[in-house]
Design a protein around this motif. Structure first.
Motif, PDB file in Angstrom:
ATOM      1  N   ALA A 148       0.917  -1.137  -0.137  1.00  0.00           N
ATOM      2  CA  ALA A 148      -0.016   0.094  -0.028  1.00  0.00           C
ATOM      3  C   ALA A 148       0.668   1.343   0.149  1.00  0.00           C
ATOM      4  O   ALA A 148       0.551   2.424  -0.744  1.00  0.00           O
ATOM      5  CB  ALA A 148      -0.646  -0.038   1.244  1.00  0.00           C
ATOM      6  N   TRP A 167       0.913   4.256  -2.716  1.00  0.00           N
ATOM      7  CA  TRP A 167       0.699   5.419  -2.403  1.00  0.00           C
ATOM      8  C   TRP A 167       1.520   6.635  -2.519  1.00  0.00           C
ATOM      9  O   TRP A 167       1.627   7.766  -2.998  1.00  0.00           O
ATOM     10  CB  TRP A 167       0.259   5.565  -0.682  1.00  0.00           C
ATOM     11  N   TRP A 222       1.911   8.412  -6.061  1.00  0.00           N
ATOM     12  CA  TRP A 222       0.967   9.116  -6.340  1.00  0.00           C
ATOM     13  C   TRP A 222       1.101  10.208  -5.404  1.00  0.00           C
ATOM     14  O   TRP A 222       0.640  11.480  -6.034  1.00  0.00           O
ATOM     15  CB  TRP A 222      -0.648   8.048  -5.719  1.00  0.00           C
ATOM     16  N   GLN A 223       1.364  10.163  -4.178  1.00  0.00           N
ATOM     17  CA  GLN A 223       1.566  11.563  -3.634  1.00  0.00           C
ATOM     18  C   GLN A 223       2.680  12.258  -4.077  1.00  0.00           C
ATOM     19  O   GLN A 223       2.486  13.576  -4.167  1.00  0.00           O
ATOM     20  CB  GLN A 223       2.010  11.046  -2.081  1.00  0.00           C
TER      21      GLN A 223
END
Length: 134
Positions: free
Chosen positions: A8, A12, A15-16
């Motif tokens: 995860a 993530w 994307w962040q």
């Protein structure tokens, strides 16, 4: 469970990072836009001031045509945004001009409306941008 958490985080983080980069680009675009606006306002204010001084001089002590043309030339060198300057008499006749020639039909309708508004309010007015009606 730890492996799922690790996966995860791996999904993530990119994307962040993209979101942060997009935010930085947007902030830079806003800053650049504000800088351009400020620069334009400064240039227009400088031209307005030069035109106001010229107008006051035309009323108090009109220069000779040669002196007037020399001042026009200097104004156009300093203010590249200027395209045409007209000195109009009370009857609307052109007393002097510099820059682009007037069309044979004279000022466009929007120019005449702007001229009338400037006379009524005794304040300078801008007409539509150069070439906008073409």
């Amino acid at each position: 469970l730890l492996v799922l958490l690790f996966l995860a985080v791996l999904l993530w983080l990119p994307w962040q990072a993209r979101q942060m980069e997009a935010n930085e680009r947007q902030e830079q675009l806003i800053a650049d836009t504000l800088w351009v606006e400020q620069t334009l306002r400064f240039e227009l204010a400088r031209s307005e001031e030069a035109l106001a001084v010229l107008g006051a001089d035309l009323v108090s002590k009109p220069p000779t045509p040669e002196q007037l043309q020399a001042r026009f030339v200097q104004m156009f060198k300093n203010g590249h945004e200027l395209r045409r300057v007209l000195w109009l008499g009370a009857d609307g006749a052109v007393l002097a001009h510099h820059g682009l020639e007037l069309p044979p039909a004279g000022l466009a309708e929007v120019g005449r409306q702007t001229l009338e508004m400037a006379r009524l309010t005794r304040a300078g007015r801008y007409t539509e941008p150069y070439g906008a009606s073409a």
